[in-house]
Design an enzyme around this catalytic site. Structure first.
Site, PDB file in Angstrom:
ATOM      1  N   CYS A 100      -3.139   1.557   8.004  1.00  0.00           N
ATOM      2  CA  CYS A 100      -2.125   0.829   7.256  1.00  0.00           C
ATOM      3  C   CYS A 100      -2.470  -0.660   7.200  1.00  0.00           C
ATOM      4  O   CYS A 100      -2.724  -1.285   8.217  1.00  0.00           O
ATOM      5  CB  CYS A 100      -0.805   1.074   7.977  1.00  0.00           C
ATOM      6  SG  CYS A 100       0.478  -0.062   7.652  1.00  0.00           S
TER       7      CYS A 100
ATOM      8  N   GLU B  66       0.825  -1.204   0.000  1.00  0.00           N
ATOM      9  CA  GLU B  66       0.000   0.000   0.000  1.00  0.00           C
ATOM     10  C   GLU B  66       0.862   1.258   0.000  1.00  0.00           C
ATOM     11  O   GLU B  66       1.900   1.311   0.661  1.00  0.00           O
ATOM     12  CB  GLU B  66      -0.864   0.042   1.259  1.00  0.00           C
ATOM     13  CG  GLU B  66      -1.907  -1.047   1.321  1.00  0.00           C
ATOM     14  CD  GLU B  66      -2.732  -0.957   2.596  1.00  0.00           C
ATOM     15  OE1 GLU B  66      -3.656  -1.758   2.733  1.00  0.00           O
ATOM     16  OE2 GLU B  66      -2.446  -0.092   3.458  1.00  0.00           O
TER      17      GLU B  66
ATOM     18  N   CYS C 174       4.545  -7.220   7.862  1.00  0.00           N
ATOM     19  CA  CYS C 174       5.423  -6.698   8.911  1.00  0.00           C
ATOM     20  C   CYS C 174       5.545  -7.728  10.029  1.00  0.00           C
ATOM     21  O   CYS C 174       4.575  -8.406  10.367  1.00  0.00           O
ATOM     22  CB  CYS C 174       4.848  -5.400   9.477  1.00  0.00           C
ATOM     23  SG  CYS C 174       5.972  -4.607  10.651  1.00  0.00           S
TER      24      CYS C 174
ATOM     25  N   CYS D 263      -2.463  -2.928  14.843  1.00  0.00           N
ATOM     26  CA  CYS D 263      -2.175  -2.645  13.433  1.00  0.00           C
ATOM     27  C   CYS D 263      -2.718  -3.754  12.535  1.00  0.00           C
ATOM     28  O   CYS D 263      -2.545  -4.940  12.821  1.00  0.00           O
ATOM     29  CB  CYS D 263      -0.661  -2.526  13.258  1.00  0.00           C
ATOM     30  SG  CYS D 263      -0.160  -2.375  11.550  1.00  0.00           S
TER      31      CYS D 263
ATOM     32  N   CYS E 161       2.672  -5.167  16.136  1.00  0.00           N
ATOM     33  CA  CYS E 161       1.974  -4.137  16.935  1.00  0.00           C
ATOM     34  C   CYS E 161       0.501  -4.521  17.021  1.00  0.00           C
ATOM     35  O   CYS E 161      -0.141  -4.777  15.999  1.00  0.00           O
ATOM     36  CB  CYS E 161       2.154  -2.761  16.301  1.00  0.00           C
ATOM     37  SG  CYS E 161       3.890  -2.319  16.099  1.00  0.00           S
TER      38      CYS E 161
ATOM     39  N   CYS F 184       2.953   8.485   1.504  1.00  0.00           N
ATOM     40  CA  CYS F 184       3.379   7.495   2.495  1.00  0.00           C
ATOM     41  C   CYS F 184       3.691   6.202   1.742  1.00  0.00           C
ATOM     42  O   CYS F 184       2.864   5.723   0.966  1.00  0.00           O
ATOM     43  CB  CYS F 184       2.258   7.275   3.514  1.00  0.00           C
ATOM     44  SG  CYS F 184       2.602   5.952   4.692  1.00  0.00           S
TER      45      CYS F 184
END
Ligand code: SF4
Length: 360
Positions: free
Chosen positions: A346, A96, A118, A125, A122, A111
């Site tokens: 995100c 993205e 990832c 997220c 977190c 961005c």
């Protein structure tokens, strides 16, 4: 005849001297490489754009060579004109990138992602739910930048700033991020300027020091999200490895060596990290430091990896948090919420696209 994989390569993956060598191999003057790449970056990824006279056959050779590393798979435009791009990479994976219009009518911020998925985990997220797949190459990050530049140009805006704040932890893919930033910032290529670029980290202390050593001159943003190690470790598994004090010390070193003030990112989560006491604790940590706090409003992403459901802070709690910081002379602002009516957080658009593809 179809082009074989070795016959094609994105212009975004070339350093200027590599393209000069390629042109020489084809029998053209190597000096044309600088003009080719300048046009490619300035146009947002077009090959030999415009009507400028090129040596006979060069434009055709370049078009036959160039194979984009990322192509548009989906696009969402919010009411506030925030535009989210889902880009498909050569191996079918997706990332993205987001374009956010500035309040000035001729500017926009971008961005980009640095990894596919990832590993940081977190808890609030959406990206982390699909896990880590792979690092992006420098060329793939440059192509996101070019896609955003083209998207901005199409609506009469200039891409003014860029943050590495999309999917992934940039400091765990630092070698490629450094090359990408160098190309984006180079006057001969992206000409964005390192002051216009921000690298964001969840707090990888050796990575912060390595970024400082790379001397890129970019801004650093640290996602702190809690003023104490216990709350932080609950939200960010990386918080168990690096404590708040250690991270802020690394941020101090970065600030001292780069001369760029560090931004502290703090996403306000209802009854998790948004109490007045936590604001006071954050202010205490920042006393004597010239760091700016960016307060973020949370975009809900559903059930977290650990089974929690996070909610955005109430307006009253968020306002009180800001007031506590400011009363203690901390420079703090709310980041304007973006794209609330689309998959703004995100990883959300990518996740939705993956679920749709998997549906029977
Ligand atoms: S917030 Fe950033 S570092 Fe954390 S899991 Fe999501 S993409 Fe990774």
């Amino acid at each position: 005849m179809s082009r074989g994989a070795t016959d094609v390569r994105s212009l975004a993956s070339f350093a200027p001297d590599e393209l000069a060598a390629q042109l020489a191999d084809w029998g053209f003057k190597p000096g044309h490489a600088a003009r080719v790449l300048r046009g490619f970056y300035a146009s947002g990824g077009q090959v030999a754009p415009g009507q400028a006279p090129w040596p006979a056959g060069l434009a055709a050779k370049l078009r036959a060579l160039h194979a984009p590393l990322a192509t548009l798979a989906a696009r969402q435009v919010a009411e506030d004109l925030t535009t989210k791009l889902l880009l498909r990479l050569g191996d079918g994976r997706t990332v993205e990138s987001v374009l956010m219009p500035d309040y000035r009518p001729d500017r926009a911020a971008g961005c980009v992602s640095s990894q596919v998925g990832c590993a940081m985990g977190c808890d609030f997220c959406a990206t982390t739910k699909t896990g880590f797949e792979r690092n992006l190459t420098a060329g793939e990050m440059v192509e996101q930048f070019l896609a955003l530049r083209a998207e901005a140009g199409a609506v009469g805006r200039r891409l003014q700033t860029l943050v590495f704040m999309g999917m992934g932890e940039p400091l765990l893919n630092l070698d490629a991020v450094v090359v990408a930033v160098e190309r984006m910032a180079s006057n001969a290529l992206g000409a964005l300027g390192s002051r216009q670029i921000t690298v964001s980290t969840v707090g990888i202390v050796p990575g912060i020091d390595a970024l400082a050593a790379a001397r890129l001159g970019v801004h650093l943003a640290v996602s702190l999200h809690a003023p104490d190690d216990a709350t932080r470790a609950q939200l960010l598994p990386m918080g168990r490895r690096f404590g708040v004090g250690e991270i802020l010390a690394a941020a101090d070193r970065y600030q001292a060596s780069s001369g760029r003030p560090v931004t502290i990112q703090y996403c306000l989560l209802r009854e998790v990290n948004d109490s007045p006491a936590q604001a006071r604790q954050l202010a205490d940590l920042l006393r004597g430091r010239t760091m700016h706090v960016n307060l973020l409003r949370y975009n809900p992403t559903g059930l977290s990896l650990r089974g929690a459901t996070y909610a955005a802070s109430s307006d009253a709690a968020a306002g009180a948090f800001l007031a506590e910081l400011r009363a203690r002379r901390v420079v703090a602002h709310f980041r304007r919420p973006r794209g609330r009516d689309i998959d703004a957080a995100c990883g959300q658009l990518r996740r939705r696209a993956a679920l749709a593809a998997a549906a029977p």
